[in-house]
Design an enzyme around this catalytic site. Structure first.
Site, PDB file in Angstrom:
ATOM      1  N   HIS A 145       8.428   3.855  -7.290  1.00  0.00           N
ATOM      2  CA  HIS A 145       7.763   2.572  -7.100  1.00  0.00           C
ATOM      3  C   HIS A 145       7.523   1.911  -8.452  1.00  0.00           C
ATOM      4  O   HIS A 145       7.394   2.596  -9.462  1.00  0.00           O
ATOM      5  CB  HIS A 145       6.448   2.764  -6.341  1.00  0.00           C
ATOM      6  CG  HIS A 145       6.667   3.006  -4.890  1.00  0.00           C
ATOM      7  ND1 HIS A 145       6.981   1.993  -4.030  1.00  0.00           N
ATOM      8  CD2 HIS A 145       6.665   4.136  -4.148  1.00  0.00           C
ATOM      9  CE1 HIS A 145       7.137   2.493  -2.811  1.00  0.00           C
ATOM     10  NE2 HIS A 145       6.955   3.787  -2.863  1.00  0.00           N
ATOM     11  N   LYS A 587      -4.326  -1.997   2.620  1.00  0.00           N
ATOM     12  CA  LYS A 587      -4.189  -3.445   2.372  1.00  0.00           C
ATOM     13  C   LYS A 587      -4.552  -4.239   3.635  1.00  0.00           C
ATOM     14  O   LYS A 587      -5.152  -5.310   3.565  1.00  0.00           O
ATOM     15  CB  LYS A 587      -2.747  -3.764   1.948  1.00  0.00           C
ATOM     16  CG  LYS A 587      -2.485  -5.231   1.645  1.00  0.00           C
ATOM     17  CD  LYS A 587      -1.084  -5.440   1.147  1.00  0.00           C
ATOM     18  CE  LYS A 587      -0.072  -5.194   2.239  1.00  0.00           C
ATOM     19  NZ  LYS A 587       0.704  -6.362   2.639  1.00  0.00           N
TER      20      LYS A 587
END
Length: 929
Positions: A145, A587
């Site tokens: 990532h 999130k």
């Protein structure tokens, strides 16, 4: 039980490194840099002691007066300081562990020694312990990532500093030797100063693969055998050699690097194929090096010892290969049987390596055969080991040979199980197109979910489900099919263990899994033939939003009840892997709702699998930060629901976590051992009845999660202008330009919605601006509202914190995130917003919740200050804050100049110090996304 503690030696080393860095800056930087660094550091340290607006203004004026090049050098100096502090802390963590071991007493919580002693004290018999060991699988998965900022060359330089600095403590040095060591460290710091830590170009996926391979070559090939050996020592020491406990190899590694194509257009079918070949190449190189060393060592002469009959038979069988293929004389090694055998082993491995390199070069040259697969290689190693033991040389068998056996059992010829990941909509589009190309076929997208599963099951079972002309397909569908074809080809060439799971992100229904199974059927990876069902693919649905986590049992029940899927699952070993996404759920609904929905989802899916007689392995998609499921691995594993960790755990190791945990073999050994100890303790349900969960605690968490989600959504989803606030007061726009990852920061480039932005830059941006909202927002409101000033309710929460590992880990991680947030610095970032009035109102809500959460968490934990019960970590973060503060103010100044400068050429000169500030703050906080 002894715990680690910070001490004078670590402080001295940090002072030494800082002084040496100062020498380098004095001699090799621009004239003003060292002065600026020291004055900014000292000034912001003074502001930590007592706020002084006049001093703050003076420091900001100094920053504003610096040109871009000087600012870049100042930021680089701070960044190198963080790297040196990290190195010093790693060295002293390792040295303290070695000191504890040398005393011969009990070791730290989570060590093999402490874990095995606990089992023995609780009456676990050797037989039960052996049964538990046989069922273990510990599987960290490396991912690429866009949060890891360290280049490989930087990691190698810090490794050299680690080794030299370690000698300062491990060896008695005279004055001349001491001077040489200090000069060596100074030289490496000077090299760091003259090496650009920021990549010039955005990395390609193959660069990321090489970055991942670095940790195996430089660290894990040494660390893994030592981990097994340390566990073996602990078992022998505590249970006694007479227990005859055997340590099986149960550590495996996975990777997403080169296989994860979800939202990354750079990962093509040929990328995945190249990644597999690169893995294959590296592990063969490692084996060849170790076989060559063994050949030098095992010089036994057959006139002085008698190898086993099985070993001698294998040598006879190899004679044609020795003479005809290798072209060797019968007289070579004629009386040294192990050397001859190892020469043959080496030649076969060389042949495998030559074939792999030819494939990578696109050269289909006719090459000699090597080993068919890793099992054949291991069979030869087992023969040598057993033969040595048979003539009294067990000690020779237990050394480097056993290390090589453990490596081969762990890494095979594949090195890692490469997971492939793609988003569900890509498979649906491909399947819909394939149905549409068949004469008289119905419109697939018009089907209900039940109808889709029926037609997919029928197609999978059909001997010829589709007539396909690939040339007529859309490029997207053609590429989707080619991924499965690569998987089939690489399995055939290298071995069945090349690939791990096929992960389906955004799994919303059972048909999403069945669609992948149909695509696998078209590549020959699954289906039904005269011998019955076969399945050479493992599919892992990924549940990552709050809504999907709530529906996990509905989706998985539909799969387990599907007759076709049942048959395929049994054919593949009857084990279902289910992946849980920490990032998007956090999130989506905040840390409390995310943590609790994940907890409940695990219980539901494990119970469902048990009811259907299916083994289930949970795959935890954890990030480096708390907002993405991060935190200490040992505590995280123990915090899983009771009776859900059945000997196996798979978890992602993302971004900066790789360098912090695996860059040095000494640290890698510790991290792996802590994770394995957590796995052993969490898996005791396999050998004894698990404790019942407390329903009252579960009910309280239900209510806390509901309250926390309401608070988080009210801020993030229902507050006008909140996303504008995020994009304006954080450097997320610059993060997208930082050359640290190949993946885009948004799923859709122009879409700035919460759904579009990936969880990584979402967390990254909030951390840079010192808000760290995703990791704590809503916790304070939830605790306060549930308590409602009731003393008895507070006492109940305090008991939960003391007795329930899940709740303790949740609040411990919240403490760390609160500590890393700096509301005064966050307030400074508000000046970047266009609508100041609205931004200030949003900030004040965030600041109020930060204070509320701080108060509530400390009350529940029974502490006076954050992280009081983890003083080492507390001191480590304090140490960094003195250098983080000036970096944040530098970043603020540079963002303003970068955004406000109307002339493109002038604006670009501020991009370099801005990107460097992002790197440096990430390094200082020790987590990014």
């Amino acid at each position: 039980m002894k715990e680690f503690s910070d001490g004078e030696p670590l402080r001295r080393d940090i002072q030494l490194f800082t002084a040496l860095l100062g020498e380098v800056l004095r001699e090799h930087s621009r004239k003003r840099v060292l002065v600026v660094v020291e004055r900014l550091r000292d000034g912001f340290m003074a502001l930590r002691d007592a706020d002084d607006p006049e001093l703050r203004a003076k420091l900001m004026k100094r920053i504003d007066g610096l040109d871009p090049q000087t600012l870049s050098e100042v930021v680089r100096a701070f960044n190198i300081y963080f790297g040196l502090v990290n190195t010093a802390e790693e060295i002293h963590g390792h040295l303290r562990r070695m000191d504890l071991i040398s005393t011969g007493g009990p070791l730290w919580l989570g060590s093999f020694d402490q874990t095995v002693r606990e089992l023995k004290a609780d009456g676990v018999s050797p037989e039960k312990f052996q049964s538990l060991l046989e069922q273990l699988v510990y599987l960290p998965v490396f991912t690429a990532h866009p949060t890891e900022a360290k280049r490989r060359t930087i990691l190698e330089t810090f490794r050299r500093i680690f080794l030299v600095a370690q000698d300062l403590h491990r060896r008695r040095l005279n004055d001349e030797e001491l001077e040489e060591k200090l000069q060596a460290i100074l030289t490496q710091i000077q090299i760091l100063w003259k090496t650009d830590e920021v990549r010039v170009h955005k990395p390609q996926v193959t660069d990321e693969v090489r970055q991942g391979l670095h940790f195996f070559r430089e660290s894990l090939f040494d660390a893994v055998p030592e981990v097994y050996r340390n566990l073996e020592r602990a078992v022998r020491r505590i249970y006694g050699p007479e227990s005859r406990l055997r340590i099986p190899s149960f550590v495996r590694f996975g990777s997403w690097i080169g296989g994860d194509r979800d939202g990354n257009p750079s990962v093509k079918p040929e990328t995945t194929e190249l990644a597999v070949l690169m893995h294959h190449e590296l592990v063969l190189e490692a084996y060849i090096e170790r076989v060559a060393a063994l050949r030098q060592m095992l010089s036994h002469t057959d006139t002085l010892c008698r190898p086993s009959p099985a070993f001698l038979d294998s040598l006879d069988a190899d004679e044609d290969y020795w003479v005809d293929t290798m072209g060797e004389s019968l007289r070579r090694y004629t009386n040294e049987p192990y050397r001859r055998k190892l020469a043959i082993v080496r030649h076969r491995l060389d042949a495998n390596l030559a074939r792999a390199r030819a494939r990578m070069a696109g050269d289909p040259a006719d090459l000699p055969d090597g080993y068919g697969d890793a099992r054949d290689f291991l069979a030869d190693l087992y023969l040598i080991r057993d033969s040595l033991i048979s003539h009294g040389d067990a000690s020779a068998a237990a050394g480097e040979l056993q290390d090589l056996i453990w490596l081969a059992e762990t890494f095979g010829f594949h090195l890692v199980h490469l997971d492939v990941r793609q988003e569900s909509t890509r498979h649906t589009a491909a399947v819909a197109e394939l149905f549409a190309r068949q004469a008289g076929a119905p419109y697939y997208r018009a089907f209900t979910e039940e109808q889709k599963c029926v037609v997919l099951g029928e197609a999978i079972a059909h001997p010829h489900p589709f007539v396909i002309d690939k040339a007529t397909l859309t490029p997207e569908t053609r590429e989707t099919l080619e991924v499965f074809e690569v998987m089939a080809r690489m399995r055939a060439e290298i071995g069945a263990d090349v690939f791990g799971a096929y992960v389906i992100s955004m799994t919303h229904s059972a048909s999403h899994v069945m669609e992948v199974m149909l695509l696998a059927r078209l590549a020959g990876l699954a289906g039904c033939h005269r011998g019955g069902w076969f399945c050479d693919i493992h599919i892992a649905p990924l549940f990552e939003t709050i809504e999907d986590l709530e529906r996990i049992d509905e989706v998985m029940a539909a799969l387990f009840d599907d007759a076709t899927y049942q048959s395929l699952l049994k054919a593949s070993g009857n084990q279902q892997e289910v992946m849980l996404g920490y990032s998007d759920s956090c999130k989506d609904g905040g840390i409390l709702a995310s943590g609790w929905k994940l907890y409940e989802a695990q219980k539901k899916v494990i119970a469902l699998a048990d009811d259907h007689g299916v083994a289930c392995r949970l795959f935890h998609g954890r990030g480096g930060t708390v907002g993405r499921g991060g935190g200490p691995t040992y505590e995280a594993i123990l915090a899983q629901p009771v009776d859900t960790v059945h000997g196996q755990i798979k978890l992602t190791e993302q971004g900066e976590v790789l360098s912090y945990r695996y860059a040095n073999p000494e640290t890698a050994r510790y991290e792996l051992a802590m994770g394995i100890s957590g796995l052993i303790k969490a898996s005791r349900c396999l050998i004894e009845e698990p404790a019942e969960e407390r329903n009252d605690y579960l009910g309280i968490m239900d209510e806390l999660a509901r309250l926390g989600e309401e608070a988080y959504r009210d801020l993030v989803c229902d507050t006008e202008g909140f996303l504008d606030y995020f994009y304006e007061v954080t450097p997320v726009d610059a993060i997208a330009r930082l050359n640290i990852g190949s993946r885009p920061s948004h799923r859709k480039g122009s879409d700035r919605s919460l759904d579009s932005i990936r969880a990584i830059p979402w967390v990254f941006g909030w951390a840079q601006a010192r808000h760290t909202i995703p990791a704590w927002y809503g916790v304070g409101l939830a605790l306060e509202r549930w308590r409602n000033n009731d003393v008895e309710r507070l006492a109940k929460l305090q008991r939960m914190y003391q007795e329930w590992p899940f709740f303790r880990a949740l609040l411990s991680n919240t403490q760390m995130s609160l500590f890393k947030a700096e509301m005064q610095i966050a307030r400074e970032y508000v000046r970047l917003a266009r609508d100041q009035e609205r931004a200030l109102a949003i900030y004040e809500r965030i600041q109020a919740e930060h204070q509320r959460t701080l108060t509530q968490v400390l009350n529940v934990a029974g502490l006076h200050s954050l992280m009081e019960d983890t003083p080492d970590l507390q001191l480590s973060l304090v140490r960094r804050n003195f250098y983080l503060d000036p970096l944040n103010y530098i970043q603020l100044a540079v963002i303003e100049r970068y955004r406000d400068e109307p002339v493109e050429e002038e604006r670009e000169q501020w991009l370099d110090p801005l990107l460097r500030s992002i790197n440096a703050i990430a390094a200082g906080m020790r987590n990014t996304g």
